[in-house]
Design a protein around this motif. Structure first.
Motif, short mmCIF file in Angstrom:
data_model
loop_
_atom_site.label_atom_id
_atom_site.label_comp_id
_atom_site.label_asym_id
_atom_site.label_seq_id
_atom_site.Cartn_x
_atom_site.Cartn_y
_atom_site.Cartn_z
N MET A 111 0.86 -1.22 0.00
CA MET A 111 0.10 -0.18 0.06
C MET A 111 0.92 1.12 0.00
SD MET A 111 -2.50 -1.38 3.04
CE MET A 111 -4.01 -0.10 2.93
N LEU A 112 0.69 2.32 -0.81
CA LEU A 112 1.17 3.53 -0.94
C LEU A 112 0.21 4.67 -0.71
CD1 LEU A 112 3.34 2.69 -4.17
CD2 LEU A 112 4.37 3.23 -1.71
N TYR A 113 0.65 5.61 0.60
CA TYR A 113 -0.35 6.46 1.13
C TYR A 113 0.57 7.70 0.88
CZ TYR A 113 -3.33 3.43 3.50
OH TYR A 113 -4.51 2.55 3.87
N ASP A 114 -0.25 8.88 0.33
CA ASP A 114 0.44 10.27 0.56
C ASP A 114 0.83 10.27 2.17
OD1 ASP A 114 0.26 10.73 -2.07
OD2 ASP A 114 -1.58 11.63 -1.90
N LYS A 115 2.13 11.00 2.32
CA LYS A 115 2.70 11.46 3.58
C LYS A 115 1.71 12.59 4.03
CE LYS A 115 6.72 10.39 4.93
NZ LYS A 115 8.14 10.42 5.03
N THR A 116 0.84 12.36 5.16
CA THR A 116 0.04 13.64 5.46
C THR A 116 0.31 13.33 7.07
OG1 THR A 116 -2.09 12.25 5.66
CG2 THR A 116 -1.61 13.44 3.48
N GLU A 117 -0.46 14.40 7.75
CA GLU A 117 -0.26 14.40 9.19
C GLU A 117 -1.09 13.15 9.62
OE1 GLU A 117 -1.53 17.34 12.78
OE2 GLU A 117 -0.30 18.14 11.26
N GLU A 118 -2.14 12.99 9.15
CA GLU A 118 -3.11 11.82 9.58
C GLU A 118 -2.44 10.49 9.33
OE1 GLU A 118 -7.59 10.17 8.86
OE2 GLU A 118 -6.68 11.44 7.38
N THR A 119 -2.19 10.40 8.10
CA THR A 119 -1.44 9.09 7.57
C THR A 119 -0.26 8.68 8.33
OG1 THR A 119 -0.35 9.86 5.90
CG2 THR A 119 -2.34 8.74 5.34
N GLU A 120 0.57 9.74 8.76
CA GLU A 120 1.80 9.52 9.76
C GLU A 120 1.44 8.83 11.11
OE1 GLU A 120 5.66 11.24 8.55
OE2 GLU A 120 4.29 13.07 8.37
N ALA A 121 0.20 9.54 11.57
CA ALA A 121 -0.38 9.22 13.13
C ALA A 121 -0.87 7.82 13.03
CB ALA A 121 -1.28 10.13 13.32
N ILE A 122 -1.42 7.16 11.90
CA ILE A 122 -2.12 5.95 11.97
C ILE A 122 -1.47 4.74 10.93
CG2 ILE A 122 -4.19 7.11 12.89
CD1 ILE A 122 -5.27 6.90 9.92
N TRP A 123 -0.70 4.89 10.54
CA TRP A 123 -0.20 4.16 9.28
C TRP A 123 0.08 2.71 9.74
CZ3 TRP A 123 4.17 1.29 9.41
CH2 TRP A 123 5.24 1.73 10.38
N HIS A 124 0.42 2.72 11.06
CA HIS A 124 0.91 1.40 11.70
C HIS A 124 -0.31 0.34 11.90
CE1 HIS A 124 -0.18 4.03 15.11
NE2 HIS A 124 -0.41 3.01 15.73
N LEU A 125 -1.61 1.20 12.00
CA LEU A 125 -2.93 0.64 12.32
C LEU A 125 -3.14 -0.39 11.06
CD1 LEU A 125 -4.98 3.13 14.22
CD2 LEU A 125 -3.88 1.19 15.16
N PHE A 126 -3.00 0.23 9.86
CA PHE A 126 -3.23 -0.50 8.67
C PHE A 126 -2.41 -1.92 8.51
CE2 PHE A 126 -3.55 4.01 7.09
CZ PHE A 126 -4.99 4.38 7.46
N ARG A 127 -1.23 -1.96 8.92
CA ARG A 127 -0.52 -3.15 8.75
C ARG A 127 -1.17 -4.50 9.81
NH1 ARG A 127 4.58 -3.80 7.28
NH2 ARG A 127 5.00 -1.79 7.87
N ALA A 128 -1.45 -3.96 10.70
CA ALA A 128 -2.38 -5.11 11.61
C ALA A 128 -3.61 -5.27 10.91
CB ALA A 128 -2.52 -4.51 13.26
N ALA A 129 -4.41 -4.54 10.48
CA ALA A 129 -5.74 -4.53 9.57
C ALA A 129 -5.43 -5.58 8.48
CB ALA A 129 -6.31 -3.14 9.26
N ASN A 130 -4.36 -5.33 7.92
CA ASN A 130 -3.85 -6.10 6.48
C ASN A 130 -3.81 -7.66 7.10
OD1 ASN A 130 -4.24 -3.80 5.16
ND2 ASN A 130 -1.95 -3.55 4.97
N GLU A 131 -3.13 -7.95 8.20
CA GLU A 131 -2.97 -9.15 8.72
C GLU A 131 -4.54 -9.83 8.87
OE1 GLU A 131 -0.38 -11.15 8.83
OE2 GLU A 131 0.89 -9.52 7.79
N GLN A 132 -5.38 -8.87 9.49
CA GLN A 132 -6.78 -9.50 9.55
C GLN A 132 -7.34 -9.90 8.06
OE1 GLN A 132 -9.14 -7.03 12.29
NE2 GLN A 132 -7.31 -6.60 13.41
N TYR A 133 -6.97 -8.93 7.34
CA TYR A 133 -7.81 -9.46 5.88
C TYR A 133 -7.00 -10.75 5.26
CZ TYR A 133 -9.11 -4.72 4.56
OH TYR A 133 -9.91 -3.32 4.31
N PHE A 134 -5.72 -10.95 5.70
CA PHE A 134 -5.23 -12.34 5.48
C PHE A 134 -5.74 -13.34 6.19
CE2 PHE A 134 -0.82 -10.79 3.63
CZ PHE A 134 -1.43 -9.89 2.51
#
Length: 142
Positions: A111-134
């Protein structure tokens, strides 16, 4: 320094590559596993072709609906999909690579996100959510 945040997950699934690819390419199968734990899905459009659109409503366990709009950018049948997520909140690109592996088939999810204040604060949550998809995909493949 890059203006993107990259999140990569990968897992080997105990199926052949074509079966793994079909778990995404078949909307009926995709509805069974897409999203983190606790979500159900309803796909209203799915045109798996460059420029094609994918519309999916993800419903959380509390009943909240999330209407998502995607556009397919690149498809290599059985091997690669690049799709861009446009709504509801985060705009990002998702690349899925399907490869043969000694244990079955490997799915690499980038996944590639634009670096914003919001995405920098929460990007680590996406990695864990992706494991739940898997996890859900693995269960759907059994």
């Amino acid at each position: 320094m890059t203006d993107k945040i990259e999140i990569t997950n990968e897992r080997v699934f105990a199926v052949d590559r074509q079966t793994l690819y079909a778990a995404f390419a078949d909307p009926a199968m995709l509805e069974r596993w897409w999203g983190p734990h606790g979500f159900t899905d309803h796909i209203t459009a799915f045109d798996l072709a460059p420029g094609g659109h994918w519309l999916i409503t993800m419903t959380a366990s509390n009943g909240t609906d999330f209407h998502n709009r995607w556009r397919f950018d690149e498809i290599v049948d059985g091997r690669f999909i690049r799709v861009v997520h446009h709504e509801p909140v985060h705009v990002f690109t998702l690349e899925m690579t399907f490869a043969d592996d000694a244990g079955g088939a490997r799915l690499t999810w980038r996944m590639l996100y634009d670096k914003t204040e919001e995405t920098e604060a929460i990007w680590h949550l996406f990695r864990a959510a992706n494991e739940q998809y898997f996890d859900r995909l693995e269960a759907a493949l059994k």
